[in-house]
Enzyme design. Structure first.
Site, PDB file in Angstrom:
ATOM      1  N   ARG A  81       4.952 -12.741   9.752  1.00 30.42           N
ATOM      2  CA  ARG A  81       5.664 -11.526   9.374  1.00 30.42           C
ATOM      3  C   ARG A  81       6.999 -11.463  10.105  1.00 30.42           C
ATOM      4  O   ARG A  81       7.182 -12.064  11.158  1.00 30.42           O
ATOM      5  CB  ARG A  81       4.820 -10.282   9.645  1.00 30.42           C
ATOM      6  CG  ARG A  81       4.492 -10.001  11.098  1.00 30.42           C
ATOM      7  CD  ARG A  81       3.846  -8.613  11.272  1.00 30.42           C
ATOM      8  NE  ARG A  81       2.786  -8.360  10.308  1.00 30.42           N
ATOM      9  CZ  ARG A  81       2.735  -7.275   9.514  1.00 30.42           C
ATOM     10  NH1 ARG A  81       3.661  -6.352   9.558  1.00 30.42           N
ATOM     11  NH2 ARG A  81       1.742  -7.113   8.688  1.00 30.42           N
TER      12      ARG A  81
ATOM     13  N   LYS B  35       4.472   0.766   9.527  1.00 30.61           N
ATOM     14  CA  LYS B  35       4.661   2.029   8.804  1.00 30.61           C
ATOM     15  C   LYS B  35       4.113   3.201   9.610  1.00 30.61           C
ATOM     16  O   LYS B  35       4.673   4.291   9.576  1.00 30.61           O
ATOM     17  CB  LYS B  35       3.948   1.955   7.449  1.00 30.61           C
ATOM     18  CG  LYS B  35       4.807   1.311   6.371  1.00 30.61           C
ATOM     19  CD  LYS B  35       4.109   1.320   5.030  1.00 30.61           C
ATOM     20  CE  LYS B  35       3.108   0.201   4.948  1.00 30.61           C
ATOM     21  NZ  LYS B  35       2.534   0.015   3.610  1.00 30.61           N
TER      22      LYS B  35
ATOM     23  N   GLU C  91       0.871  -1.164   0.000  1.00 30.96           N
ATOM     24  CA  GLU C  91       0.000   0.000   0.000  1.00 30.96           C
ATOM     25  C   GLU C  91       0.916   1.224   0.000  1.00 30.96           C
ATOM     26  O   GLU C  91       1.790   1.323   0.861  1.00 30.96           O
ATOM     27  CB  GLU C  91      -0.890  -0.008   1.253  1.00 30.96           C
ATOM     28  CG  GLU C  91      -1.876   1.130   1.230  1.00 30.96           C
ATOM     29  CD  GLU C  91      -2.751   1.206   2.488  1.00 30.96           C
ATOM     30  OE1 GLU C  91      -2.718   0.287   3.315  1.00 30.96           O
ATOM     31  OE2 GLU C  91      -3.468   2.217   2.588  1.00 30.96           O
TER      32      GLU C  91
HETATM   33  P1  ATP Z   1       2.797  -2.258   8.050  1.00 29.50           P
HETATM   34  O1  ATP Z   1       1.988  -2.997   9.069  1.00 29.50           O
HETATM   35  O2  ATP Z   1       4.240  -2.178   8.356  1.00 29.50           O
HETATM   36  O3  ATP Z   1       2.223  -0.936   7.697  1.00 29.50           O
HETATM   37  P2  ATP Z   1       1.509  -3.503   5.908  1.00 29.50           P
HETATM   38  O4  ATP Z   1       1.301  -4.953   5.947  1.00 29.50           O
HETATM   39  O5  ATP Z   1       0.367  -2.623   6.186  1.00 29.50           O
HETATM   40  O6  ATP Z   1       2.764  -3.156   6.782  1.00 29.50           O
HETATM   41  P3  ATP Z   1       1.604  -3.327   3.090  1.00 29.50           P
HETATM   42  O7  ATP Z   1       2.113  -2.227   2.250  1.00 29.50           O
HETATM   43  O8  ATP Z   1       0.150  -3.569   3.120  1.00 29.50           O
HETATM   44  O9  ATP Z   1       2.131  -3.055   4.547  1.00 29.50           O
HETATM   45  O10 ATP Z   1       2.386  -4.679   2.794  1.00 29.50           O
HETATM   46  C1  ATP Z   1       2.817  -5.119   1.549  1.00 29.50           C
HETATM   47  C2  ATP Z   1       3.210  -6.546   1.659  1.00 29.50           C
HETATM   48  O11 ATP Z   1       4.299  -6.683   2.549  1.00 29.50           O
HETATM   49  C3  ATP Z   1       2.090  -7.387   2.212  1.00 29.50           C
HETATM   50  O12 ATP Z   1       1.991  -8.570   1.469  1.00 29.50           O
HETATM   51  C4  ATP Z   1       2.494  -7.639   3.627  1.00 29.50           C
HETATM   52  O13 ATP Z   1       1.971  -8.843   4.090  1.00 29.50           O
HETATM   53  C5  ATP Z   1       4.007  -7.659   3.525  1.00 29.50           C
HETATM   54  N1  ATP Z   1       4.615  -7.280   4.791  1.00 29.50           N
HETATM   55  C6  ATP Z   1       4.419  -6.161   5.498  1.00 29.50           C
HETATM   56  N2  ATP Z   1       5.103  -6.171   6.649  1.00 29.50           N
HETATM   57  C7  ATP Z   1       5.773  -7.349   6.680  1.00 29.50           C
HETATM   58  C8  ATP Z   1       6.659  -7.968   7.603  1.00 29.50           C
HETATM   59  N3  ATP Z   1       7.001  -7.385   8.748  1.00 29.50           N
HETATM   60  N4  ATP Z   1       7.158  -9.177   7.289  1.00 29.50           N
HETATM   61  C9  ATP Z   1       6.836  -9.776   6.136  1.00 29.50           C
HETATM   62  N5  ATP Z   1       6.014  -9.259   5.223  1.00 29.50           N
HETATM   63  C10 ATP Z   1       5.471  -8.052   5.482  1.00 29.50           C
HETATM   64 MG    MG Z   2      -1.390  -2.496   5.170  1.00 29.64          MG
END
Ligand code: ATP
Ligand code: MG
Length: 568
Positions: free
Chosen positions: A269, A279, A44
């Site tokens: 994760r 983020k 995102e």
């Molecule tokens: P955050 O919680 O840090 O904001 P998010 O999951 O909201 O992360 P996205 O941009 O939606 O961030 O994630 C893009 C991809 O990266 C998704 O497939 C998500 O599952 C993966 N991802 C995000 N954080 C991690 C992590 N700590 N370890 C592994 N994969 C991750």
């Molecule tokens: Mg997200």
């Protein structure tokens, strides 16, 4: 390919499969996806990517490479309020920098807004979605609890015609934000809360960074994600564990609307000790000016790690090493540091730099004389060769390498003591010069002319070897020493405390009075160095010819003092 390489490759192939690879291979056997593997990385664009995303990137692109498949880059841009092109650009740069390429497959969930709208209309026509006029708190109240069934909305029995009309008017902007919502009509008593008539479209009047003001309604993640996967022909939709409970909804939506049904697979994760990863929290650090931007070298962002001096190889190796797990855990930050140390040990040129200078005058070395001593660029890489370093009568050594009243096992310099200056001579400390306040400002030493490295006939054994620079043949540099950003292993793991309470006040030290041997070209900003006995360093982006700035990437684990006098 050499026999050794073939061996390594065969061993690699035989390495046991992780659980995602096992699922893929089962699908390949059963012909579920006609042997195809097509993954996607779906960020995102609401912040910069961090090391957790790097894990996901390496996993998704890595699986595509391994199975001769493809991996798409898809911006999951369904929330206009938090997203921005600045983030889109940084994400592109970071994925490329990590070494992966999505070719012409750069997609945006927002490209599918038209199709997703049509899918929602199809659901309505099937009697499987309805417009609810209740306020969100009322809808939340009716959801029930995991042990108590929910209550059906009074709007649940609206006819498809009425729903179609209302949904179209929601799209046209006739209703205020929050006044109506489109819900899937599934099961208000499902044991899975996500199946209790989840919201699939909401009204948002914020302009979108790509579609501008074209839309007044936006699809929810659960509705958009699985359908976007299907539209792109994704076979394996890999996401993190918290989406496991969403999987029935993911499958329900695709089962109602599309023929191609991707498989969602969840993995744990990445969590790193001494680090926050969300983020939202990273944004808080940037906006609250606790750090100097998203690319501050203390940040776990990919751009921060890059500026800190991490290499893409080290991050890929780290990701490979930690593997994929089905249960959440915390990986030790030391493992990430190990990966970069291992990589830089192979590739970084060794140079000498004194970070906290103490002047040494060699009283028996001619004043207007100098000589070149030969220094090894990288003992791990014979092809890296040697360079000349200039030796003169006025030098700097590290202040901590001298002690006036040393403890027993202090093998460095002390009054009357001897050490070797690396690649050069053994010296003996004759006298300590102090200022009016009693601070040591200079050491008067003598050098042993017969002790030159490579031609040592002195028969003197010393236990310590020190790095040094010639005062007249060194350049002044600024060095930024970084330490972990948080002092607690799990800064966001405390219920009654804010993660910012655990910030390390000593995470950055700026040293402006450091000296680096002259041989280093401070114009080529791409080079990485090992400052001998100190650690691995790289140029910072603030660096200029008139003010070279170096970042500590990672300290060395061991110093020469511990392995005493056998290095010279
Ligand atoms: P955050 O919680 O840090 O904001 P998010 O999951 O909201 O992360 P996205 O941009 O939606 O961030 O994630 C893009 C991809 O990266 C998704 O497939 C998500 O599952 C993966 N991802 C995000 N954080 C991690 C992590 N700590 N370890 C592994 N994969 C991750
Ligand atoms: Mg997200």
């Amino acid at each position: 390919m050499s026999a050794t390489e073939r061996n390594i490759e065969e061993r690699g192939e035989r390495k046991s499969l992780n659980f995602i690879e096992q699922i893929i291979e089962e699908h390949n056997k059963s012909e579920r996806f006609n042997q195809k593997v097509h993954t996607r990385f779906p960020p995102e664009p609401n912040g910069y990517l961090h090391i957790g995303h790097a894990k996901s990137i390496c996993l998704n692109f890595g699986l595509a490479n391994k199975y001769n498949g493809k991996c798409n880059l898809r911006f999951d841009d369904t929330n206009p309020a938090t997203e921005d092109v600045e983030y889109v650009d940084s994400i592109r740069e970071d994925v490329h920098w990590l070494g992966f390429d999505w070719q012409d497959r750069e997609f945006y969930a927002s490209d599918y807004f038209g199709q997703l709208y049509d899918f929602a209309c199809s659901l309505i026509k099937k009697g499987l979605a309805y417009v609810d006029d209740q306020p969100s708190d009322e809808i939340a109240r009716q959801k029930g609890t995991p042990t108590q069934p929910g209550t059906e909305s009074p709007f649940r029995s609206r006819t498809p015609e009425e729903n179609l009309d209302l949904f179209e008017r929601m799209k046209n902007g006739e209703f205020a934000e929050g006044s109506k919502i489109l819900r899937a009509k599934i099961d208000m008593s499902s044991p899975n809360m996500h199946m209790r008539d989840p919201a699939i479209y909401r009204i948002r009047k914020t302009p979108h960074h790509r579609t501008g003001g074209a839309w007044n309604i936006y699809p929810m993640y659960d509705f958009a994600h699985g359908l976007s996967d299907s539209i792109e022909g994704i076979t394996h939709s890999i996401c993190t564990l918290e989406f496991e409970v969403h999987r029935p909804l993911y499958e329900w939506i695709n089962n109602q609307l599309v023929d191609h049904k991707p498989q969602q697979i969840e993995f744990a994760r990445l969590n790193l000790s001494y680090t926050v990863m969300s983020k939202r929290k990273l944004k808080e650090l940037v906006e609250g000016k606790y750090v100097k931007g998203w690319d501050d070298p203390r940040m776990p962002t990919i751009c921060g790690l890059r500026r800190r001096g991490y290499t893409p190889e080290s991050i890929r190796n780290f990701s490979e090493r930690i593997g994929v797990a089905r249960r959440d855990g915390i990986i030790d930050l030391a493992l990430l540091e190990h990966s970069i140390r291992e990589d830089l040990n192979r590739r970084a040129s060794r140079v000498m730099s004194v970070l906290d200078p103490l002047k040494v005058t060699l009283v028996n070395y001619p004043e207007n004389y100098s000589e070149e001593v030969k220094a090894i660029n990288n003992p791990e890489d014979p092809e890296a060769g040697t360079r000349n370093v200039t030796f003169t009568h006025e030098l700097y050594i590290e202040r901590e390498d001298f002690m006036e009243n040393p403890p027993k096992k202090f093998f460095r310099l002390s009054p009357g003591g001897m050490v070797r200056l690396k690649y050069a001579y053994i010296i003996k400390c004759l006298d300590v010069v102090k200022d009016d306040h009693g601070n040591i400002i200079e050491l008067k030493c003598e050098y042993i002319p017969e002790s030159k490295s490579g031609n040592d006939t002195s028969n003197i054994k010393v236990k310590g070897t020190l790095h040094w620079v010639s005062i007249a043949h060194s350049q002044q540099i600024e060095v930024r020493i970084y330490d972990r950003l948080f002092m607690d292993e799990e800064p966001d793991g405390h219920k009654d405390k804010d993660f910012k309470d655990f910030l390390n006040p000593e995470s950055l030290k700026i040293l402006k009075n450091c000296f680096l041997e002259q041989s280093v070209n401070t114009v080529d900003l791409k080079q990485r160095f090992q400052f001998e006995r100190k650690g691995y360093f790289c140029h910072d982006k603030d660096s200029s010819v008139s003010n070279p700035v170096f970042n500590l990437t990672v300290p060395l684990r061991d110093s020469w003092a511990k392995i005493s006098g056998n290095v010279n």
